[in-house]
Write an enzyme that holds these catalytic residues in place. Structure first.
Site, PDB file in Angstrom:
ATOM      1  N   THR A   1     -44.910 -13.932 -89.706  1.00  0.00           N
ATOM      2  CA  THR A   1     -45.330 -12.791 -90.513  1.00  0.00           C
ATOM      3  C   THR A   1     -45.437 -13.170 -91.986  1.00  0.00           C
ATOM      4  O   THR A   1     -46.383 -12.784 -92.679  1.00  0.00           O
ATOM      5  CB  THR A   1     -44.347 -11.608 -90.360  1.00  0.00           C
ATOM      6  OG1 THR A   1     -44.476 -11.057 -89.058  1.00  0.00           O
ATOM      7  CG2 THR A   1     -44.635 -10.513 -91.376  1.00  0.00           C
TER       8      THR A   1
ATOM      9  N   PHE B   1     -50.742 -15.123 -84.447  1.00  0.00           N
ATOM     10  CA  PHE B   1     -51.309 -13.814 -84.127  1.00  0.00           C
ATOM     11  C   PHE B   1     -51.168 -12.810 -85.269  1.00  0.00           C
ATOM     12  O   PHE B   1     -51.943 -11.852 -85.364  1.00  0.00           O
ATOM     13  CB  PHE B   1     -50.672 -13.266 -82.841  1.00  0.00           C
ATOM     14  CG  PHE B   1     -49.329 -12.606 -83.003  1.00  0.00           C
ATOM     15  CD1 PHE B   1     -49.203 -11.227 -83.027  1.00  0.00           C
ATOM     16  CD2 PHE B   1     -48.169 -13.374 -83.092  1.00  0.00           C
ATOM     17  CE1 PHE B   1     -47.967 -10.619 -83.146  1.00  0.00           C
ATOM     18  CE2 PHE B   1     -46.927 -12.776 -83.211  1.00  0.00           C
ATOM     19  CZ  PHE B   1     -46.831 -11.387 -83.245  1.00  0.00           C
ATOM     20  N   LYS B   2     -50.215 -13.046 -86.163  1.00  0.00           N
ATOM     21  CA  LYS B   2     -50.013 -12.114 -87.267  1.00  0.00           C
ATOM     22  C   LYS B   2     -51.243 -12.030 -88.181  1.00  0.00           C
ATOM     23  O   LYS B   2     -51.439 -11.022 -88.865  1.00  0.00           O
ATOM     24  CB  LYS B   2     -48.796 -12.528 -88.097  1.00  0.00           C
ATOM     25  CG  LYS B   2     -47.507 -12.742 -87.309  1.00  0.00           C
ATOM     26  CD  LYS B   2     -46.956 -11.467 -86.725  1.00  0.00           C
ATOM     27  CE  LYS B   2     -45.702 -11.678 -85.913  1.00  0.00           C
ATOM     28  NZ  LYS B   2     -44.511 -11.989 -86.678  1.00  0.00           N
ATOM     29  N   ASP B   3     -52.080 -13.075 -88.185  1.00  0.00           N
ATOM     30  CA  ASP B   3     -53.277 -13.049 -89.021  1.00  0.00           C
ATOM     31  C   ASP B   3     -54.212 -11.911 -88.628  1.00  0.00           C
ATOM     32  O   ASP B   3     -54.902 -11.350 -89.487  1.00  0.00           O
ATOM     33  CB  ASP B   3     -54.045 -14.374 -88.900  1.00  0.00           C
ATOM     34  CG  ASP B   3     -53.317 -15.542 -89.528  1.00  0.00           C
ATOM     35  OD1 ASP B   3     -52.729 -15.363 -90.612  1.00  0.00           O
ATOM     36  OD2 ASP B   3     -53.326 -16.636 -88.936  1.00  0.00           O
TER      37      ASP B   3
END
Length: 462
Positions: A142, A109-111
């Site tokens: 991250t 999800f950090k993308d």
């Protein structure tokens, strides 16, 4: 739109300056002076829109110093790298809506935030004819997302710290196999909290920060949180009827992702509750359920991205819990530093419980949830998502739509998935090609002076 510090020690600054400052110069975190809102009619007008259009509708309310055309281009470029046309699609399995946040370049999800932040940095640096040194800490995802967001970008050097041996093998490879000259990986003999403390210590040294143009990619950078607000709104549009409230279940370590949900709620998104799911590192669960925010020892778990005790972004929420009182925020963090805890009165705990509920999920429950969910639905969860699904099944009841954030692809945590299912994990090509690649990584003790000397030595040699 101007930005202030949770600790009240800076003159409010515009968005681009907030992006470049990262951690506020007074040691606090940056927030908008006001949270802009949208009406139910505006929300409905976005139904059926592309992810990029929803992103522009949300982000543009917080950004008034980048021309609309340029902001649109930044958003389009950031999400062109995603493998799914919907960027963050929603699938329904066994009554649970799974918000898939793993279709970016590093399958996490950090993308979603770091592709945007990398492009923002490049845009602002080119405009100002400046360079910057990015300093970040990671518990796993991250770091790789940040590295892939800025690798090879002109004017940017990045240093990423991770706790040695405490990320998954795939997470480590996604970082250390990037050999671009502007990328420096550092394995720290300690925990993620040690890494985070080292970063915040150097970011708080204003002379060093200025001399080396330090910038932040951790979720202490407001732009990270802002980009994540978008997918809460996008998911609601895919799941809910007009005006219908939903529950979001969020596997949580550093409180950044769930704080983005809080911001979406304050903007006007119909939300019934934010469900905060933790693993054995359950300081946030203890805080929500009983007001006990006392730091313990970090436990290594199946969901390493959540192996955190001190949640940096919790400070942003506390600013609102304490009625935007910077003195109370400073008092709380002075107590945390001195005593290893923050004390809340009964009224403050009750107010937290109006917005959040929380449950902690242990190793056995995580494995059981992965195995059972696969058997029941044919859908494979990664261990972080399994924590969110398990907590939701414990706490969420009734007919309110339930949206569980799926924060990573299961192939990034194959050992946990195999332990849960007894079956090999289908490996995406982007992970398979990592095997056998050359890697580069330096090792440091958990000491901020050692980090300072490493950065000086590296930057002097470049």
């Amino acid at each position: 739109m101007r930005y202030l510090s949770t600790r009240g020690g800076i003159t409010p600054i515009p968005f681009k300056d907030a992006v470049m400052m990262g951690l506020a110069d007074d040691g606090g975190l940056l927030l908008p002076e006001t949270i802009p809102t949208f009406t139910p009619e505006e929300l409905e007008s976005w139904r059926g829109s592309s992810y990029q259009d929803v992103a522009f509708a949300i982000i543009s309310r917080f950004v008034d110093d980048i021309p609309a055309h340029d902001l649109r281009q930044l958003i389009e470029r950031s999400y062109a790298t995603f493998s799914h046309p919907g960027v963050t699609p929603v699938v329904k399995k066994d009554g649970v809506h799974i918000l898939e946040l793993f279709h970016g370049v590093t399958l996490a999800f950090k993308d979603v935030a770091l592709q945007f932040l990398g492009n923002l940095f490049e845009y602002i640096l080119a405009e100002r004819n400046e360079t910057m040194t990015i300093l970040g800490a990671t518990s796993g995802d991250t770091g790789s997302a940040a590295i892939h967001g800025v690798r090879g970008k002109k004017g940017i050097t990045i240093f990423i710290l991770h706790p040695e041996g405490k990320t998954s093998p795939v997470q480590a490879l996604q970082m250390t196999s990037v050999l671009d000259a502007n990328v420096h990986n550092i394995a720290v003999s300690g925990t993620f909290d040690d890494c985070q403390d080292m970063v915040k210590s150097l970011m708080g040294d204003l002379e060093f920060k200025k001399n080396y143009s330090l910038g932040a990619v951790n979720s202490i950078n407001w732009a990270r949180v802002l980009a994540q607000v978008v997918y809460y709104v996008y998911a609601w549009l895919k799941v809910a009827a007009p005006g219908q409230k939903v529950i979001f279940s969020v596997p949580t370590g550093n409180f950044g992702d769930i704080f983005a949900g809080y911001v979406a709620w304050q903007m006007g998104l119909p939300v019934e509750k934010l469900l905060l799911a933790t693993n054995e590192n359950n300081i946030l669960t203890r805080c929500i359920t009983s007001g006990d925010y006392s730091v313990g020892s970090v436990v290594q778990t199946l969901s390493p991205s959540m192996d955190i005790q001190v949640a940096s972004n919790f400070e942003r929420y506390l600013f609102y819990l304490f009625d935007r009182n910077p003195a109370r925020v400073k008092e709380a963090f002075a107590q945390l530093k001195a005593e290893g805890r923050i004390t809340f009165n009964s009224g403050e705990t009750a107010r937290m419980q109006q917005k959040f509920c929380s449950a902690s999920v242990d190793r056995e429950q995580t494995l059981q949830t992965i195995g059972n969910f696969l058997a029941e639905t044919g859908y494979l969860l990664d261990p972080h998502t399994a924590v969110g699904v398990r907590a939701a099944r414990e706490l969420a009841a009734g007919d309110t739509p339930l949206i569980c954030l799926s924060t990573a692809h299961p192939a990034k945590f194959d050992e946990a998935v195999i332990a849960a299912t007894g079956k090999p994990v289908p490996v995406p090509e982007s992970i398979a090609k990592l095997q056998g690649l050359p890697t580069r990584c330096d090792r440091l003790p958990a000491d901020q002076q050692a980090l300072r000397e490493y950065i000086v030595r590296t930057m002097t040699a470049s």
